[in-house]
Design an enzyme around this catalytic site. Structure first.
Site, short mmCIF file in Angstrom:
data_model
loop_
_atom_site.label_atom_id
_atom_site.label_comp_id
_atom_site.label_asym_id
_atom_site.label_seq_id
_atom_site.Cartn_x
_atom_site.Cartn_y
_atom_site.Cartn_z
N ASP A 589 0.59 -1.30 0.09
CA ASP A 589 0.09 0.26 0.25
C ASP A 589 0.83 0.97 0.40
O ASP A 589 1.41 1.49 1.35
CB ASP A 589 -0.60 0.43 1.00
CG ASP A 589 -2.25 1.02 1.28
OD1 ASP A 589 -3.02 0.90 0.40
OD2 ASP A 589 -1.15 2.03 1.80
N ILE A 590 0.14 1.98 -0.86
CA ILE A 590 0.88 3.41 -0.86
C ILE A 590 0.67 5.00 0.00
O ILE A 590 -0.07 4.29 0.55
CB ILE A 590 1.04 4.19 -2.46
CG1 ILE A 590 1.11 3.34 -3.45
CG2 ILE A 590 1.61 5.45 -2.36
CD1 ILE A 590 0.92 4.11 -5.14
N ASN A 597 -1.89 12.94 -4.09
CA ASN A 597 -2.85 13.12 -5.06
C ASN A 597 -3.26 14.55 -4.50
O ASN A 597 -3.17 15.59 -5.65
CB ASN A 597 -3.88 12.56 -4.74
CG ASN A 597 -3.91 11.43 -5.65
OD1 ASN A 597 -3.28 11.46 -6.90
ND2 ASN A 597 -4.72 9.88 -5.51
N HIS A 602 -3.64 14.63 -9.79
CA HIS A 602 -4.21 12.58 -9.92
C HIS A 602 -3.70 12.46 -10.75
O HIS A 602 -2.71 11.29 -11.34
CB HIS A 602 -5.75 13.36 -10.34
CG HIS A 602 -6.71 12.97 -9.09
ND1 HIS A 602 -7.23 11.79 -7.89
CD2 HIS A 602 -7.54 14.07 -9.21
CE1 HIS A 602 -8.00 12.24 -7.70
NE2 HIS A 602 -8.03 13.47 -7.80
N ARG A 622 8.65 -14.36 -11.51
CA ARG A 622 8.69 -15.87 -11.83
C ARG A 622 7.63 -15.80 -12.47
O ARG A 622 6.75 -15.62 -11.87
CB ARG A 622 9.24 -16.60 -10.61
CG ARG A 622 10.22 -16.02 -9.95
CD ARG A 622 10.00 -17.16 -8.67
NE ARG A 622 9.20 -17.12 -7.87
CZ ARG A 622 8.85 -17.74 -6.94
NH1 ARG A 622 8.99 -18.96 -6.09
NH2 ARG A 622 7.84 -17.78 -5.85
N GLU A 633 -4.71 2.20 -4.61
CA GLU A 633 -2.71 2.45 -4.23
C GLU A 633 -2.83 0.35 -3.42
O GLU A 633 -2.03 0.81 -3.14
CB GLU A 633 -3.05 3.14 -3.02
CG GLU A 633 -3.35 3.50 -1.64
CD GLU A 633 -4.46 3.46 -1.30
OE1 GLU A 633 -4.63 4.75 -0.53
OE2 GLU A 633 -5.54 4.22 -2.10
#
Length: 730
Positions: A589-590, A597, A602, A622, A633
């Site tokens: 999660d950012i 933003n 945006h 892989r 996000e």
């Protein structure tokens, strides 16, 4: 348990109220016979919704008839009819046919039983009233059925009763003809019968008036003739110079001239009889010796003392016999002293003589005559009436609720409101009244025969209609069937192969030619279509492949989306479980993405998502790794066969790499930096087959990473895990 549909219930109640209002005003036909139209509403409900809703409608609509007729039979009769038609509809029986069966088998017998037990109707009324009830029921059934057929679009509702199987064109055409025929025949018959019975009533009224006038005048002439005979005899005897002993022979000759007198006599001033005819009934000695006196009789007192021609009320005779008579008397004077009465002459009218007047009415033999005096005592009555002379004439007007212009009267059953006779009367000039009566029942019998004829013609017409429409429908449908079957085969090119004979309509030949041309065009179109289909199929496969990619991929980041991750997890988990391998699931999660933003717009936020996705694809590359954007996000990693000892270091390296990135904002070229928090779960593959269980634990770890200050990696390994020897961390 019957399930109540509110819409169906409201519909039934609404139609029931409509029927109630219509039934409050039944149409009068003749007498107390009325046409009921409001019952067609429960026919409609029975066809559309079945027996129980029809029962509700029938109960409500019957209230209107109960108010009009005050007879509870309407609830029994019409509620049974509604249930019968509802169940018949469920068995795919046409309502008109079912209603004919109901009235023949149940309705009319039940109604006849009811009115026989509880009604005051005379027997002559029963069959007619019963037959009318059945015809009324069929008329309403035909109206209701035709309304459902013609206005089918009005009755569209969910859950209505439907046919179990599709009906044939033959049966539909036959039934439609039967409905139209029934309504038109019964309607025209009712109108025709009404006009006939109206004309019949007018004719009867004229005949009665003519008869009573003729008989009244004849009776007056009869009375006046005999009254004048006594008056003339009085004058003749008064002016005669013959001795009293000669009066006997004169009286006998006078009596022979007027046989309407039962007896005749002459008295002296002392009221003693001095001459009589027939003399044998009184006795010649008694008359000769003046032993008989009539001093107490009104006809002597009125004629002798008041000196006038007098007609007495009817009374029982005395001396000559005990028969009812009417006395006509007049005073006799001395030929030289006309102011002083010396006796009277009297003639006793034989009341049975009025039969001569009665018999003069030969044209109308079914009419009877009654003459009553001023005190309403019977002077004369036709023998068929059974009224005794001098009895009190008791009568009541009847049929007050009947729709007719005829005057009706009851002579025997005075408590019954139903009429026995129709009548007219004529007041005679001596204060007597003459009545002419005619039985009411023949009029009903006439109407009954008309209704019976109508019913018979209806049944016969329905049979003929069914036969004729079946022939017509076969003639219409057979060529169509032949054409359809033959076009399903190959090699038919001639019209004669299709058996389209001369009796078939021209439209069928035109139809054949059109279909043959259309078939050739159809083959051409089919080949062209097959080619187009092949091309379209190839293009569709390409489009499906592209669409599948669009469905599985996130448009912004080109990573797999949440849907794909959820579907891929089950196969990946199952594969690891079979190999007894561990599985890692991580959520990225950012941190403070909203702030990015808000600060960079945006476009800047979207660029951060794209860069992060690109780095994740490089770092977790892989074939078995699943990298997906899970929403907003938040990103999801599914890492099968991972190295338990190296996974945490590998995730930290990725986190640090992201921290060092500098991202150019597309909007204003400012550089953006960001960090990520990672929550992960490493466990044996058999931990759970549900992604939600894995995701829940990883999400808790992500929460801890955020809580510890963000830019953290938190991993939980709740069970002892198998260690891998491979050097690669994932």
């Amino acid at each position: 348990m019957i399930k109540i549909d509110n819409k169906h219930l409201k519909f039934s109640l609404l139609l029931g109220l409509l029927g109630l209002l219509i039934n409050l005003y039944p149409l009068p036909l003749f007498g107390n016979v009325q046409l009921v139209l409001g019952n067609f509403v429960f026919i409609i409900v029975a066809i559309l919704l079945g027996p129980w809703y029809a029962l509700i409608t029938a109960i409500i609509s019957s209230i209107g008839l109960y108010i009009s007729w005050s007879s509870p039979h309407v609830f029994i009769l019409f509620c049974l009819e509604a249930i019968w038609l509802g169940f018949a509809r469920r068995r795919d029986i046409y309502s008109l046919y079912a209603d004919i069966g109901y009235w023949l088998a149940i309705g009319m017998p039940l109604f006849l039983l009811y009115i026989s037990m509880f009604s005051t109707l005379p027997e002559s009324h029963l069959s007619f009233t019963t037959l009318k009830q059945g015809i009324n029921g069929l008329f309403c059934a035909a109206i209701g059925s035709l309304a459902v057929t013609v206005f089918a679009e009005l009755w569209y509702m969910k859950g209505k009763v439907k046919d179990r199987k599709r009906r044939s064109f033959n049966s539909q055409l036959t039934y439609s003809f039967a409905l139209v025929l029934t309504i038109s025949l019964l309607g025209s018959a009712l109108i025709f019968n009404h006009q006939v019975i109206t004309k019949q009533q007018e004719s009867l009224q004229r005949n009665l008036h003519d008869s009573v006038t003729h008989l009244g005048q004849a009776t007056e002439v009869f009375l006046e003739t005999h009254k004048q005979a006594i008056s003339n005899a009085s004058q003749w005897l008064s002016l005669s110079s013959h001795e009293v002993y000669d009066w006997q022979s004169k009286l006998i000759r006078l009596h022979n001239s007027y046989p309407g007198f039962k007896t005749m006599l002459v008295t002296d001033a002392d009221a003693r009889i001095i001459a009589a005819s027939p003399l044998s009934q009184l006795g010649a000695d008694k008359v000769a010796n003046k032993l008989l006196s009539v001093k107490d009789r009104h006809y002597f007192q009125e004629a002798f003392f008041n000196q006038r021609v007098y007609t007495s009320p009817a009374f029982l005779g005395r001396g000559f016999g005990t028969d009812p008579i009417v006395a006509i008397s007049a005073p006799i004077y001395q030929h030289n002293k006309l102011e002083q009465a010396t006796g009277i002459i009297e003639g006793s009218l034989d009341l049975s003589t009025f039969a001569q007047v009665d018999n003069s009415n030969k044209v109308y033999q079914d009419q009877s005559m009654v003459i009553v005096d001023e005190t309403d005592r019977v002077i004369y009555a036709s023998a068929q009436l059974g009224l005794e002379p001098l009895s009190q004439f008791k009568w009541v007007e009847s049929g007050k609720d009947y729709k007719t212009n005829l005057s009706m009267i009851n002579l025997h059953d005075t408590e019954n409101p139903n009429p026995e006779f129709i009548y007219d009367h004529y007041p005679l000039n001596n204060d007597w009244t003459l009545y002419v009566v005619k039985p009411f029942s023949p009029l009903l019998e006439l109407l009954q025969s008309q209704y019976l004829t109508t019913f018979a013609v209806l049944i016969l017409s329905l049979i003929i209609t069914i036969v004729v429409t079946r022939v017509l429908s076969v003639r219409l449908t057979q060529p169509l069937t032949v054409i359809a079957n033959k076009f399903a085969e190959n090699g038919q090119t001639k019209v004669t192969d299709f058996q389209i004979n001369e009796e078939s309509p021209m439209e069928f030949l035109t139809l054949y030619q059109s279909i043959r041309k259309s078939k050739q065009e159809l083959i051409s179109y089919q080949l062209e279509l097959e080619e187009k289909v092949a091309i379209r199929t190839f293009e569709l496969e390409k489009a499906n492949s592209k669409l599948q990619t669009l469905v599985e991929k996130d448009e912004l980041t080109s990573l797999y989306n949440r849907r794909y991750a959820q579907s891929k997890f089950r196969s990946t988990q199952d594969f690891c479980q079979r190999s007894d391998e561990v599985l890692a699931l991580a959520i990225l999660d950012i941190d403070n993405f909203k702030s990015i933003n808000d600060t960079y717009g945006h476009q800047g936020g979207d660029e951060c998502l794209r860069v992060l996705a690109k780095e994740m694809k490089k770092y977790f590359k892989r074939d078995t790794d699943v990298v997906a954007r899970y929403g907003g996000e938040e990103f999801l990693l599914i890492l099968p066969f991972c190295n338990v000892l190296m996974i945490e270091e590998h995730l930290n390296d990725f986190k640090n790499k992201i921290k060092c990135l500098r991202i150019d904002n597309p909007h204003d070229q400012r550089q953006i930096s960001m960090t990520v928090s990672i929550g992960a779960l490493i466990n044996n593959a058999n931990f759970s087959t549900q992604l939600d269980e894995w995701f829940k634990q990883a999400d808790l770890n992500l929460y801890q990473a955020k809580h510890q200050g963000r830019n953290k990696v938190v991993i939980s390994m709740p069970l002892p895990l198998k260690l891998k020897d491979a050097g690669h961390p994932d």
